[in-house]
Design a protein around this motif. Structure first.
Motif, PDB file in Angstrom:
ATOM      1  N   VAL A   1      48.492  52.305  46.042  1.00 53.94           N
ATOM      2  CA  VAL A   1      49.587  52.468  45.077  1.00 53.94           C
ATOM      3  C   VAL A   1      50.654  51.409  45.319  1.00 53.94           C
ATOM      4  CG1 VAL A   1      51.397  54.035  44.291  1.00 53.94           C
ATOM      5  CG2 VAL A   1      49.145  54.933  44.850  1.00 53.94           C
TER       6      VAL A   1
ATOM      7  N   ILE B   1      60.721  44.960  45.840  1.00 54.70           N
ATOM      8  CA  ILE B   1      59.366  45.519  45.706  1.00 54.70           C
ATOM      9  C   ILE B   1      58.400  44.743  46.587  1.00 54.70           C
ATOM     10  CG2 ILE B   1      57.419  45.746  44.110  1.00 54.70           C
ATOM     11  CD1 ILE B   1      59.463  46.531  41.976  1.00 54.70           C
TER      12      ILE B   1
ATOM     13  N   SER C   1      54.695  43.791  39.872  1.00 60.45           N
ATOM     14  CA  SER C   1      56.138  43.529  39.869  1.00 60.45           C
ATOM     15  C   SER C   1      56.466  42.167  39.261  1.00 60.45           C
ATOM     16  CB  SER C   1      56.707  43.628  41.281  1.00 60.45           C
ATOM     17  OG  SER C   1      56.178  42.612  42.104  1.00 60.45           O
TER      18      SER C   1
ATOM     19  N   LEU D   1      51.807  48.341  42.779  1.00 67.21           N
ATOM     20  CA  LEU D   1      53.203  48.118  42.374  1.00 67.21           C
ATOM     21  C   LEU D   1      53.655  46.708  42.718  1.00 67.21           C
ATOM     22  CD1 LEU D   1      54.814  51.535  43.348  1.00 67.21           C
ATOM     23  CD2 LEU D   1      54.211  50.714  41.079  1.00 67.21           C
TER      24      LEU D   1
END
Length: 176
Positions: free
Chosen positions: A114, A159, A122, A118
């Motif tokens: 996960v 991120i 990003s 992400l």
């Protein structure tokens, strides 16, 4: 009454674009020091992230494999079963930490994909936000445009640094 003309007034560009009324003295203009600091921050973050990723994928051992050089000896001893005469109800089992460690490892392993997804999406999302912010420049709302560009850039950097932060939190948790 209906043919009355509205006179347009030409305003010099510096009156509505330099925002000099917000600052006093030398704060109005960026100095060489400000430019150097602003240029050093993204490059420092990029170098740190690159070193982290380089070290992450070039480890000689996995995080779960521990090399052991001691020989393994198997000793067979007789097992004697004893049945207690009384069973204490108030006995509390001593925690060993094996279940907690395994559950933490399983949870971290399950969430790794996960986090990687992400991190992977990003950049495209930050790019779309930055391009969308450029439309606010065209519409004359430069404050909102700069705000969106700065937030998208900061979000992208955070991120991409999140695996590092998660690794730090994991190390702190193991130390405690």
């Amino acid at each position: 009454m209906f043919k009355k003309r509205i006179k347009t007034e030409v305003v010099p560009a510096h009156e509505y674009t330099d925002y000099s009324d917000r600052f006093e003295g030398d704060e109005k203009y960026a100095t060489l020091k400000h430019v150097a600091i602003a240029a050093a921050i993204p490059s420092t973050v990029a170098i740190g992230t690159g070193l982290f990723m380089f070290n992450k994928f070039n480890d000689t051992y996995s995080s779960t494999v521990i090399p052991v050089n001691a020989p393994v000896q198997q000793v067979m001893e007789p097992v004697v079963a004893q049945i207690p005469s009384t069973i204490h109800v108030n006995t509390i089992a001593e925690p060993t930490g094996i279940i907690a460690e395994k559950s933490l490892e399983i949870l971290a392993t399950a969430l790794d994909p996960v986090v990687q997804i992400l991190v992977a999406i990003s950049f495209p999302i930050a790019s779309v936000i930055m391009v969308g912010a450029c439309f606010f420049f065209m519409l004359g709302n430069s404050e909102k445009a700069w705000s969106m560009i700065m937030n998208a850039g900061l979000g992208y950097v955070l991120i991409n640094l999140s695996p590092l932060f998660l690794q730090i939190l994991k190390q702190i948790g193991e130390a405690i």
